[in-house]
Design a protein around this motif. Structure first.
Motif, PDB file in Angstrom:
ATOM      1  N   TRP A 227      24.610  20.981  32.689  1.00 61.01           N
ATOM      2  CA  TRP A 227      25.669  20.882  33.712  1.00 61.01           C
ATOM      3  C   TRP A 227      26.581  22.110  33.731  1.00 61.01           C
ATOM      4  N   LEU A 228      26.331  23.045  32.812  1.00 63.38           N
ATOM      5  CA  LEU A 228      27.221  24.212  32.753  1.00 63.38           C
ATOM      6  C   LEU A 228      26.721  25.329  33.663  1.00 63.38           C
ATOM      7  N   THR A 229      26.630  25.020  34.942  1.00 67.60           N
ATOM      8  CA  THR A 229      26.339  26.032  35.961  1.00 67.60           C
ATOM      9  C   THR A 229      27.347  25.798  37.076  1.00 67.60           C
ATOM     10  N   ASN A 230      27.552  26.805  37.926  1.00 63.79           N
ATOM     11  CA  ASN A 230      28.571  26.567  38.955  1.00 63.79           C
ATOM     12  C   ASN A 230      28.041  25.728  40.105  1.00 63.79           C
ATOM     13  N   LYS A 231      26.801  25.225  39.946  1.00 66.81           N
ATOM     14  CA  LYS A 231      26.327  24.213  40.890  1.00 66.81           C
ATOM     15  C   LYS A 231      26.827  22.824  40.474  1.00 66.81           C
ATOM     16  N   TYR A 232      26.928  22.583  39.189  1.00 64.20           N
ATOM     17  CA  TYR A 232      27.281  21.232  38.719  1.00 64.20           C
ATOM     18  C   TYR A 232      28.690  21.099  38.169  1.00 64.20           C
ATOM     19  N   LEU A 233      29.338  22.222  37.921  1.00 66.73           N
ATOM     20  CA  LEU A 233      30.740  22.156  37.482  1.00 66.73           C
ATOM     21  C   LEU A 233      31.580  23.076  38.350  1.00 66.73           C
ATOM     22  N   ARG A 234      32.550  22.513  39.004  1.00 64.51           N
ATOM     23  CA  ARG A 234      33.479  23.269  39.846  1.00 64.51           C
ATOM     24  C   ARG A 234      34.898  22.946  39.401  1.00 64.51           C
ATOM     25  N   LEU A 235      35.795  23.884  39.637  1.00 65.07           N
ATOM     26  CA  LEU A 235      37.214  23.648  39.341  1.00 65.07           C
ATOM     27  C   LEU A 235      38.000  23.797  40.631  1.00 65.07           C
ATOM     28  N   GLY A 236      38.710  22.739  41.010  1.00 63.74           N
ATOM     29  CA  GLY A 236      39.564  22.826  42.198  1.00 63.74           C
ATOM     30  C   GLY A 236      40.956  23.234  41.761  1.00 63.74           C
ATOM     31  N   THR A 237      41.378  24.427  42.186  1.00 60.92           N
ATOM     32  CA  THR A 237      42.662  24.913  41.688  1.00 60.92           C
ATOM     33  C   THR A 237      43.275  25.938  42.631  1.00 60.92           C
ATOM     34  N   SER A 238      44.576  25.839  42.789  1.00 66.37           N
ATOM     35  CA  SER A 238      45.252  26.860  43.588  1.00 66.37           C
ATOM     36  C   SER A 238      45.975  27.871  42.691  1.00 66.37           C
ATOM     37  N   ARG A 239      46.003  27.635  41.380  1.00 69.23           N
ATOM     38  CA  ARG A 239      46.801  28.514  40.515  1.00 69.23           C
ATOM     39  C   ARG A 239      46.042  29.228  39.397  1.00 69.23           C
ATOM     40  N   LEU A 240      44.864  28.735  39.056  1.00 69.91           N
ATOM     41  CA  LEU A 240      44.198  29.229  37.845  1.00 69.91           C
ATOM     42  C   LEU A 240      43.595  30.630  37.981  1.00 69.91           C
ATOM     43  N   THR A 241      43.254  31.006  39.210  1.00 66.73           N
ATOM     44  CA  THR A 241      42.472  32.231  39.413  1.00 66.73           C
ATOM     45  C   THR A 241      43.158  33.459  38.805  1.00 66.73           C
ATOM     46  N   ASN A 242      44.424  33.658  39.135  1.00 61.13           N
ATOM     47  CA  ASN A 242      45.125  34.833  38.590  1.00 61.13           C
ATOM     48  C   ASN A 242      45.279  34.752  37.076  1.00 61.13           C
ATOM     49  N   LEU A 243      45.449  33.545  36.560  1.00 57.43           N
ATOM     50  CA  LEU A 243      45.615  33.399  35.101  1.00 57.43           C
ATOM     51  C   LEU A 243      44.336  33.791  34.371  1.00 57.43           C
ATOM     52  N   LEU A 244      43.196  33.321  34.894  1.00 56.68           N
ATOM     53  CA  LEU A 244      41.918  33.671  34.250  1.00 56.68           C
ATOM     54  C   LEU A 244      41.659  35.174  34.364  1.00 56.68           C
ATOM     55  N   LEU A 245      41.952  35.716  35.543  1.00 55.52           N
ATOM     56  CA  LEU A 245      41.731  37.147  35.759  1.00 55.52           C
ATOM     57  C   LEU A 245      42.616  37.976  34.815  1.00 55.52           C
ATOM     58  N   SER A 246      43.860  37.543  34.645  1.00 51.35           N
ATOM     59  CA  SER A 246      44.769  38.272  33.753  1.00 51.35           C
ATOM     60  C   SER A 246      44.240  38.250  32.319  1.00 51.35           C
ATOM     61  N   GLU A 247      43.763  37.080  31.886  1.00 48.87           N
ATOM     62  CA  GLU A 247      43.254  37.002  30.500  1.00 48.87           C
ATOM     63  C   GLU A 247      41.991  37.843  30.336  1.00 48.87           C
ATOM     64  N   LEU A 248      41.135  37.839  31.364  1.00 50.92           N
ATOM     65  CA  LEU A 248      39.864  38.554  31.233  1.00 50.92           C
ATOM     66  C   LEU A 248      40.028  40.068  31.332  1.00 50.92           C
ATOM     67  N   THR A 249      41.029  40.519  32.101  1.00 48.90           N
ATOM     68  CA  THR A 249      41.194  41.968  32.262  1.00 48.90           C
ATOM     69  C   THR A 249      42.228  42.520  31.280  1.00 48.90           C
ATOM     70  N   GLY A 250      42.988  41.622  30.639  1.00 47.89           N
ATOM     71  CA  GLY A 250      43.988  42.067  29.672  1.00 47.89           C
ATOM     72  C   GLY A 250      45.247  42.590  30.339  1.00 47.89           C
ATOM     73  N   GLU A 251      45.359  42.497  31.655  1.00 47.24           N
ATOM     74  CA  GLU A 251      46.627  42.891  32.296  1.00 47.24           C
ATOM     75  C   GLU A 251      47.036  41.853  33.335  1.00 47.24           C
ATOM     76  N   GLU A 252      48.328  41.601  33.387  1.00 37.21           N
ATOM     77  CA  GLU A 252      48.798  40.563  34.295  1.00 37.21           C
ATOM     78  C   GLU A 252      48.516  40.956  35.742  1.00 37.21           C
ATOM     79  N   THR A 253      47.854  40.062  36.468  1.00 33.13           N
ATOM     80  CA  THR A 253      47.529  40.386  37.854  1.00 33.13           C
ATOM     81  C   THR A 253      47.853  39.210  38.773  1.00 33.13           C
ATOM     82  N   LYS A 254      48.222  39.562  39.988  1.00 34.39           N
ATOM     83  CA  LYS A 254      48.439  38.532  41.017  1.00 34.39           C
ATOM     84  C   LYS A 254      47.547  38.865  42.201  1.00 34.39           C
ATOM     85  N   PHE A 255      46.272  39.121  41.922  1.00 28.04           N
ATOM     86  CA  PHE A 255      45.355  39.542  42.980  1.00 28.04           C
ATOM     87  C   PHE A 255      45.242  38.494  44.088  1.00 28.04           C
ATOM     88  N   PHE A 256      45.169  37.219  43.684  1.00 31.80           N
ATOM     89  CA  PHE A 256      44.980  36.158  44.696  1.00 31.80           C
ATOM     90  C   PHE A 256      46.291  35.492  45.084  1.00 31.80           C
TER      91      PHE A 256
END
Ligand SMILES: O=C[C@H](O)COP(=O)(O)O
Length: 316
Positions: free
Chosen positions: A287-316
């Motif tokens: 089930w760990l594919t983006n066909k079977y697991l989705r996340l509905g969120t209006s806030r998480l995108t920038n947080l994940l991007l910031s953690e993954l790139t190591g710099e705070e971002t507000k891209f979305f």
């Protein structure tokens, strides 16, 4: 109908013969599963998973996967054609700004923006999701729910999210609740997946969540989703655990794989990692594919991007 006993409250029972027969069909189906769940036991099982397993998944590979499972959502009263166009453009620009990142799974908006999103989206593989059928209350005439969904699909929605009729479910009208889902699925067709939101914060108990999950899947849901994000209680790990158990048991009986979408109130990267861990522990790696697991969120995108790139971002 009394939801506890499923007995008709009318004096002349003959008047509801058909209703009983149809309701019995759903009760017979539910009887094939263990729905007598204990909320304290569910909480304990979830506590154990969080305490023992979450740390294994707190890493960049999982965070990248989670980013690619995001349904980038804008469901605001203030949304407009201009704001949704700009929202979609950010997804288009993201691909060149972050070439090494996966793109989000879908853009999720109200149906009145389906054509804007589908016509302006340039990134292949990003789906166009619309919430439909009287989202978020599901308090709408069934004919209009079906028509709204058909129009969203005609305008370019490639995935549809609806809220089950929570009122019908809580009053024991499983037939009415399931008929609506089936009719809406019939206008989606095989090519447009239907996600059914249970609004778990409103139906509350583990027993209700298990029953609603099973009913929604039997009625035609391709995914079951926790919440709209518009009610006081949104997704919880406990609801996720029960829904994943229902998906697992449904798969064991029917061979059909249903997707899972926790949504609403997912506000930290750790929240998302907890949902990932529950899916992994209950449903397994399949089930760990983006066909079977989705996340509905209006806030998480920038947080994940910031953690993954190591710099705070507000891209979305
Ligand atoms: O399906 C997505 C939810 O509506 C988003 O809720 P949220 O704004 O709490 O992230």
């Amino acid at each position: 109908m009394n939801s506890e006993t499923n007995q008709c409250n009318h004096e002349h029972h003959d008047c509801c013969g058909h209703h009983h027969e149809e309701s019995n069909k759903y009760l017979d189906m539910l009887a094939l599963y263990n729905t007598k769940l204990n909320d304290a036991e569910v909480s304990e099982a979830v506590r154990k998973i969080i305490a023992e397993k979450v740390h294994e998944n707190d890493n960049d590979d999982v965070k990248r996967f989670l980013f690619g499972s995001i349904e980038l959502t804008s469901l605001k009263t203030t949304d407009s054609e201009e704001s949704i166009l700009a929202f979609t453009e950010r997804v288009n620009q993201f691909d060149s700004a972050y070439p090494n990142m996966p793109h989000v799974a879908t853009i999720c908006t109200y149906p009145c923006y389906a054509s804007i999103v589908s016509e302006s989206l340039e990134v292949s593989g990003v789906e166009v999701t619309c919430v439909s059928a009287g989202f978020p209350s599901s308090q709408m005439l069934p004919e209009i729910k079906v028509a709204e969904t058909a129009l969203a699909v005609k305008d370019g929605a490639t995935e549809i999210d609806i809220v089950m009729s929570v009122g019908k479910f809580l009053s024991g009208d499983y037939e009415g609740m399931c008929d609506e889902i089936s009719e809406i699925k019939s206008v989606c067709g095989d090519d447009v997946p239907l996600k059914v939101i249970l609004e778990t914060g409103d139906i509350k108990t583990a027993e209700n969540i298990k029953k609603a999950s099973l009913l929604a899947m039997y009625a035609g849901a391709d995914y079951i989703k926790t919440s709209t994000g518009k009610e006081p209680i949104s997704a919880t790990p406990e609801a996720a655990y029960v829904m994943c158990q229902a998906i697992k048991e449904y798969h064991e009986k029917t061979g059909i794989k249903i997707g899972f979408k926790p949504a609403g109130g997912i506000n930290t990267v750790m929240d998302a990692i907890i949902y990932y861990t529950i899916v992994k522990e209950v449903l397994g790696k399949e089930w760990l594919t983006n066909k079977y697991l989705r996340l509905g969120t209006s806030r998480l995108t920038n947080l994940l991007l910031s953690e993954l790139t190591g710099e705070e971002t507000k891209f979305f």
